[in-house]
Each structure stands twice: as C-alpha cells, then as structure tokens.
Scaffold this motif. Structure first.
Motif, PDB file in Angstrom:
ATOM      1  N   GLY A  10       0.812  -1.208   0.000  1.00  0.00           N
ATOM      2  CA  GLY A  10       0.000   0.000   0.000  1.00  0.00           C
ATOM      3  C   GLY A  10       0.847   1.259   0.000  1.00  0.00           C
ATOM      4  N   ARG A  11       1.901   1.261   0.807  1.00  0.00           N
ATOM      5  CA  ARG A  11       2.780   2.446   0.851  1.00  0.00           C
ATOM      6  C   ARG A  11       3.398   2.704  -0.512  1.00  0.00           C
ATOM      7  NH1 ARG A  11       4.828   4.189   5.338  1.00  0.00           N
ATOM      8  NH2 ARG A  11       4.743   6.109   4.134  1.00  0.00           N
ATOM      9  N   ALA A  12       3.795   1.622  -1.200  1.00  0.00           N
ATOM     10  CA  ALA A  12       4.422   1.782  -2.516  1.00  0.00           C
ATOM     11  C   ALA A  12       3.422   2.263  -3.554  1.00  0.00           C
ATOM     12  CB  ALA A  12       5.039   0.453  -2.952  1.00  0.00           C
ATOM     13  N   VAL A  13       2.213   1.693  -3.553  1.00  0.00           N
ATOM     14  CA  VAL A  13       1.207   2.055  -4.551  1.00  0.00           C
ATOM     15  C   VAL A  13       0.744   3.493  -4.362  1.00  0.00           C
ATOM     16  CG1 VAL A  13      -1.151   1.615  -5.323  1.00  0.00           C
ATOM     17  CG2 VAL A  13       0.419  -0.295  -4.978  1.00  0.00           C
ATOM     18  N   VAL A  14       0.403   3.868  -3.130  1.00  0.00           N
ATOM     19  CA  VAL A  14      -0.118   5.213  -2.874  1.00  0.00           C
ATOM     20  C   VAL A  14       0.958   6.270  -3.101  1.00  0.00           C
ATOM     21  CG1 VAL A  14      -1.120   6.743  -1.136  1.00  0.00           C
ATOM     22  CG2 VAL A  14      -1.873   4.362  -1.275  1.00  0.00           C
ATOM     23  N   ALA A  15       2.188   6.000  -2.677  1.00  0.00           N
ATOM     24  CA  ALA A  15       3.266   6.979  -2.822  1.00  0.00           C
ATOM     25  C   ALA A  15       3.784   7.064  -4.241  1.00  0.00           C
ATOM     26  CB  ALA A  15       4.418   6.633  -1.879  1.00  0.00           C
ATOM     27  N   GLY A  16       3.749   5.955  -4.962  1.00  0.00           N
ATOM     28  CA  GLY A  16       4.357   5.928  -6.280  1.00  0.00           C
ATOM     29  C   GLY A  16       3.440   6.256  -7.420  1.00  0.00           C
TER      30      GLY A  16
END
Length: 402
Positions: free
Chosen positions: A384-390
């Motif tokens: 989730g951190r990667a998808v939302v931030a990226g």
C-alpha cells in the motif's frame, strides 16, 4: 512557482493587503521591502501554525482539496465550486472564538456604548465561497495568473502546498492514538484482489451464466463465484440502498462488484440478452493466467468512487500516511471524518468505514487488526505504501459505467 516567485509578480496593492494581514512593519511604498517582510513573516513556523489553527474547518477542507490536485492552475468557477462543496455540517463547523478575541470584547463593548445614535453598526463580515477565495488571496495562499489567458486562473505556491501538508499532518497526528505492539490478529489481503479478477474471468469462461432481464446474474451464479473468491461477502439485502459506487454495486457485494465492474470497464465481459460471456479480449486476458496488478485496480477504484467522494484521493493519502504504524481505527476516523462529505444516505462515518477503509483492505493497501486493549487497529501495508506513494495520476475524469 514558489511563494517568493509569485510575490515578485504580484502588484503592490496585493502585496500591501498580504502585508497588512500578517501585520508586517515595513515601507508600504517599497515593493522589495513588502516582499521581504512577507517572506520573513510567513516563513516563521509559529506564524504559519497559528494561521492553520485559526482556520475554520470549511477552509481546511477547501485547502485540502487543492493540495492533492496535480494541476497548477484553477479557474474562478472551479474554486467557487470547491469552496461551496467544503460547506457541510455547518453547525459542527463553527469554532469557538479565539482567546484573543474574547480579551478584546470588553473594550470593544465599552467603545460601542459611546457611539452616537446616528452611527450605523458595522456591516456583517462577508461570507460564502467568494469570501473564502478572498481570504486565501489576502493570506498569500492564492494568486492570479501573470498575464494572457492565465490572468484569470489561480495558483497555489508549490512550497506552501508542502508546508500545508506538513502542518495538516501534525494536526492529524495530535488527534491519533498509536499502538506500539502487534495486535493479537489482523487481516491482510495483499494481492488477493488481483488473483480474484483472474478467478472471475475463469468462471465465466467455463460456465454458462444466465442473466436476468436487467442484466444481472442470478443468485445461484453469484454464490458459486463467491465460493471461488478469496474473500467471502454477504449478498446485498433486499431493498438496500446501493448506488454511486459502480455499475453493479446494486446487484453484487462491494468487493465483487468492483471486480466485475473492472472486467466490464476493460471490455473483457459481455452482457448478452440472456447470457454472460467473455469477449475476445476477455478470452485473451483469461488465457494469460496472470493476476491483475494492484496499481491498476487502485487507479480504477479511485476513478469509480470519485463520483460519490470527489476528494477520495486525499482521504486515501491521509489514511496511508497516518497509519505508518498501528493506529486505532476510532482515532483515525475521528481525525478524518470531518473531511468526508456525506453521500445521500451514506453518512461520513459509513463512507470512512465501508467505502474507504473497507476497500483499502480489499485492495491490500492496509491491514486491519484486533488489539486486546485498543480494539480495531489499522496499519498501511508495504504494498500500500508503494502504490499510494508511487502513483502519479493525472486529474482523470470519474468513471461512469452505463
């Protein structure tokens, strides 16, 4: 452009208004002195924090809507519409009068008693969307374009956007209850939604699925499909109010309707007069056997739910950002619900719990746990951190499936 750049293009009248708002002491006839004085004042953290704390909730909502829009310019009509949308729950939005205002009340009352009867009372303070935009211009948070067609467009300084995000994060964090040990159990659905897109296509390919007169699958087929999916859901209740979150939300459970609408939107599913089949593109997609990427499903979800929640992107950002470690669901809801506009019969609380947190769990963006002391807790997943931030989305239109 940053604040310093925009101030250099502003005329001396606007600079004087901004300087007056911040009570800057400088030569009002010198543009250079006005700019330097404004910058030195606004760049002070205590001044900026005081401005944030004194803002009304509707103004915070308005600014929050601008922070997560990737466009650099906004028309006056767009800003007026956003300011109007930021007004809801008016009675709850009223804040107490600041202490400084209370201190000044006796002296003001004393002065007013000496007025003659011929004097007229001061006009009421301007209110409404135009007043909101006017205030933001006086604070130096909104600027008109420089020249040409852009003269009629407004911009927010890039460095102020960053500082607003940081200030709002500190404000939210002060309202949260963090949990520093692991919950006794938690749900984590990373990658499962993408696998179930493949499962749905496979089931349609290998089965004859009859449709009702309005194009929905019969209950028997829906139950058979749900038996194959990784997450079990209850069927929608009869007469239950369900619209605004996808084409088949009224017929299928939340998670399953997202999967179905995703396949339909991509042109993989064909609803015939009486039977559900795969299109040639759907057959090709099913044959590949690969699960669907979380980033693609996330993008689709944002656009599909944008009709009901125009500021969904910002709410997802804050949910992700504020749950870097375990946080109680109750405190997170308390912090974010004031920024969620109700949608017909869905209250702000329902939108937070079911449409945001519930779907972020299904997308694999967050985990939801049960803690013996603190109850329900939430934490962002690495995926989730990667998808939302990226994800660098353009301002795409909402999806409306016919």
């Amino acid at each position: 452009m940053n604040l310093a750049d925009m101030l250099s293009y502003a005329d001396i009248v606007q600079l004087s208004r901004i300087a007056s708002t911040y009570r800057c002491e400088c030569n009002g006839h010198s543009k250079n002195e006005l700019i330097q004085s404004i910058l030195s004042t606004v760049n002070r953290r205590d001044v900026f924090e005081t401005q944030i704390k004194s803002m009304q909730l509707e103004d915070l909502r308005f600014m929050n809507s601008l922070l997560f829009d990737l466009r650099d310019t906004f028309s006056l009509e767009e800003l007026l519409a956003r300011a109007e949308q930021s007004k809801f729950g008016a009675e709850e939005d009223k804040q107490e009068v600041p202490d400084t205002a209370r201190i000044s009340e006796p002296s003001q009352a004393k002065k007013s008693s000496k007025r003659t009867k011929t004097q007229k009372p001061a006009p009421p303070a301007e209110s409404g969307p135009r007043a909101t935009i006017s205030r933001f211009k006086q604070y130096g948070w909104l600027f008109n374009g420089i020249s040409g067609p852009n003269r009629y467009l407004f911009q927010v300084p890039h460095d102020l956007k960053r500082r607003f995000k940081e200030a709002m994060e500190r404000k939210f964090v002060s309202q949260l209850t963090f949990v520093y040990d692991e919950p006794q159990a938690y749900r984590d659905e990373q990658q499962l939604l993408g696998e179930d897109v493949k499962e749905l296509l496979t089931f349609i390919h290998h089965n004859e699925i009859q449709l009702t007169s309005d194009g929905a699958m019969y209950k028997r087929s829906v139950l058979q499909i749900m038996d194959r999916l990784a997450v079990k859901e209850q069927l929608p209740g009869k007469g239950e109010w369900r619209f605004g979150y996808g084409r088949r939300m009224k017929d299928y459970p939340n998670r399953m309707s997202l999967i179905y609408d995703y396949g339909y939107y991509n042109g993989w599913i064909a609803e015939g007069e009486s039977e559900l089949t795969l299109t040639p593109a759907g057959l090709e997609r099913q044959a590949s056997g690969a699960p669907e990427g979380t980033d693609k499903l996330y993008r689709f979800w944002l656009r599909l739910y944008k009709n009901a929640m125009p500021n969904l992107r910002s709410l997802v950002y804050w949910t992700d950002k504020l749950s870097e470690q375990w946080v109680t669901a109750e405190s997170l809801k308390y912090a974010l619900v004031p920024y969620i506009r109700p949608f017909y019969y869905d209250s702000s609380e329902t939108l937070f719990e079911q449409r945001i947190v519930g779907m972020m769990l299904h997308l694999g963006l967050i985990r939801i746990g049960e803690h013996a002391q603190f109850g329900k807790v939430i934490r962002a997943t690495p995926l989730g951190r990667a998808v939302v931030a990226g994800l660098n989305l353009e301002d795409e239109d909402a999806i409306v499936l016919d």
